[in-house]
Write a protein that holds these residues in place. Structure first.
Motif, short mmCIF file in Angstrom:
data_model
loop_
_atom_site.label_atom_id
_atom_site.label_comp_id
_atom_site.label_asym_id
_atom_site.label_seq_id
_atom_site.Cartn_x
_atom_site.Cartn_y
_atom_site.Cartn_z
N LYS A 147 0.83 -1.21 0.00
CA LYS A 147 0.00 0.00 0.00
C LYS A 147 0.86 1.25 0.00
O LYS A 147 0.53 2.25 -0.65
N THR A 161 2.02 1.82 -3.61
CA THR A 161 0.98 2.38 -4.48
C THR A 161 0.61 3.80 -4.05
O THR A 161 0.36 4.65 -4.89
N PHE A 178 5.63 -4.31 -10.87
CA PHE A 178 4.67 -5.35 -10.49
C PHE A 178 5.33 -6.29 -9.48
O PHE A 178 6.55 -6.29 -9.32
N ASP A 230 -2.79 0.75 -9.76
CA ASP A 230 -3.86 -0.10 -9.25
C ASP A 230 -3.79 -0.13 -7.73
O ASP A 230 -2.99 -0.86 -7.15
N THR A 231 -4.61 0.69 -7.09
CA THR A 231 -4.58 0.78 -5.63
C THR A 231 -5.20 -0.44 -4.95
O THR A 231 -5.15 -0.56 -3.73
N GLU A 232 -5.82 -1.32 -5.74
CA GLU A 232 -6.41 -2.54 -5.18
C GLU A 232 -5.43 -3.71 -5.20
O GLU A 232 -5.75 -4.80 -4.74
N ALA A 233 -4.22 -3.47 -5.70
CA ALA A 233 -3.27 -4.57 -5.89
C ALA A 233 -2.94 -5.30 -4.60
O ALA A 233 -2.77 -6.51 -4.58
N GLU A 234 -2.87 -4.54 -3.48
CA GLU A 234 -2.49 -5.19 -2.22
C GLU A 234 -3.58 -6.12 -1.70
O GLU A 234 -3.32 -6.94 -0.82
N GLU A 259 -5.74 -7.76 -4.03
CA GLU A 259 -6.05 -8.70 -5.10
C GLU A 259 -4.75 -9.27 -5.66
O GLU A 259 -4.23 -8.78 -6.66
N TRP A 260 -4.23 -10.28 -4.99
CA TRP A 260 -2.92 -10.82 -5.38
C TRP A 260 -3.03 -11.60 -6.68
O TRP A 260 -3.44 -12.73 -6.71
N GLN A 261 -2.66 -10.95 -7.76
CA GLN A 261 -2.84 -11.54 -9.07
C GLN A 261 -1.93 -12.73 -9.31
O GLN A 261 -2.19 -13.54 -10.18
N TYR A 262 -0.84 -12.85 -8.54
CA TYR A 262 0.09 -13.95 -8.81
C TYR A 262 -0.21 -15.18 -7.98
O TYR A 262 0.30 -16.26 -8.24
#
Length: 243
Positions: free
Chosen positions: A53, A56, A88, A220-224, A226-229
């Motif tokens: 966070k 970002t 990323f 993308d402030t939602e990245a923390e 929504e763990w895409q990996y």
């Protein structure tokens, strides 16, 4: 290849005499013009309990940059080198959560890192300070952090640039001249003033310095959250199983 063998291969492949200690000179993209585009890719393992966070929040427009209220995109534009950059987070069994950074830019690799220092130690540390081993203020300078960033360099497999023969300045100038030419054509079509007056005004306007094309950054402030990996391996296994 194990880690020890990999270390030997990296050492023997070193081709850069850079003051920053870079392993590789990076890709050089050219289409035969006066300009060339370089690239840099790096990876840095993140600390346990890292704060994505904060990263970002630092990069988002109007974020926690120094000076307060500054925006990442305009600050980057002022450097006059960077064509594109992205961050990323990925993960692996060997390194765990890892920060990746990819950038393409005009000018030499050494010049790029010289200018990277101008971001300031506070801004650099808010991003790379989340990584294992990164020196942080007040006991570190911006150059210390950039040297750490340079040591994280990895090779890029493939790269693309739409117009490597054109520098950022040439792109700005072309856009500037296009807009000025449009205004001149419209003035001629409307018949405002004499043609001589219009031509003289047009030539005078062409000689004026161009204004940088407005840059942009998307974070993308939602990245923390929504763990895409995290589920990539599972998704690939399901796809393979369905074949």
């Amino acid at each position: 290849m194990n880690r020890e063998e990999h270390s030997v291969a990296v050492s023997e492949s070193s081709t850069s005499a850079s003051a920053w200690g870079l392993r590789y000179p990076g890709f050089v993209m050219s289409a035969g013009g006066k300009n060339e585009v370089k690239e840099f890719t790096g990876m840095w393992p993140l600390k346990p309990g890292f704060d994505l966070k904060q990263i970002t929040d630092t990069l988002v427009p109007g974020g926690l940059l120094v000076p307060p209220g500054a925006s990442f995109a305009p600050m980057t534009t002022k450097l006059g080198l960077i064509r594109t950059a992205r961050w990323f987070v990925g993960t692996s069994g060997e390194f765990g959560p890892t920060l990746y950074f990819i950038s393409q830019f005009d000018g030499s690799l050494d010049k790029y890192f010289d200018d990277f220092v101008l971001n300031g130690v506070e801004n650099l540390a808010k991003v790379w300070g989340q990584c294992i081993g990164c020196p942080t203020p007040p006991n570190a300078t911006a150059r210390d952090v950039v040297e750490y960033i340079a040591r994280g360099q990895i090779k890029t497999l493939a790269c693309y640039d739409v117009a490597p023969s054109l520098s950022i300045g040439q792109i700005y100038k072309a856009a500037d001249w296009y807009e000025k030419t449009q205004r001149f054509q419209r003035a001629v079509a409307k018949g405002d003033g004499t043609l001589e007056e219009q031509v003289n005004a047009f030539i005078k306007e062409l000689a004026e310095p161009y204004v940088e094309v407005e840059s942009a950054a998307i974070i993308d402030t939602e990245a923390e959250r929504e763990w895409q990996y995290g589920d990539v391996a599972e998704r690939l296994q399901k796809y393979t199983a369905s074949e």
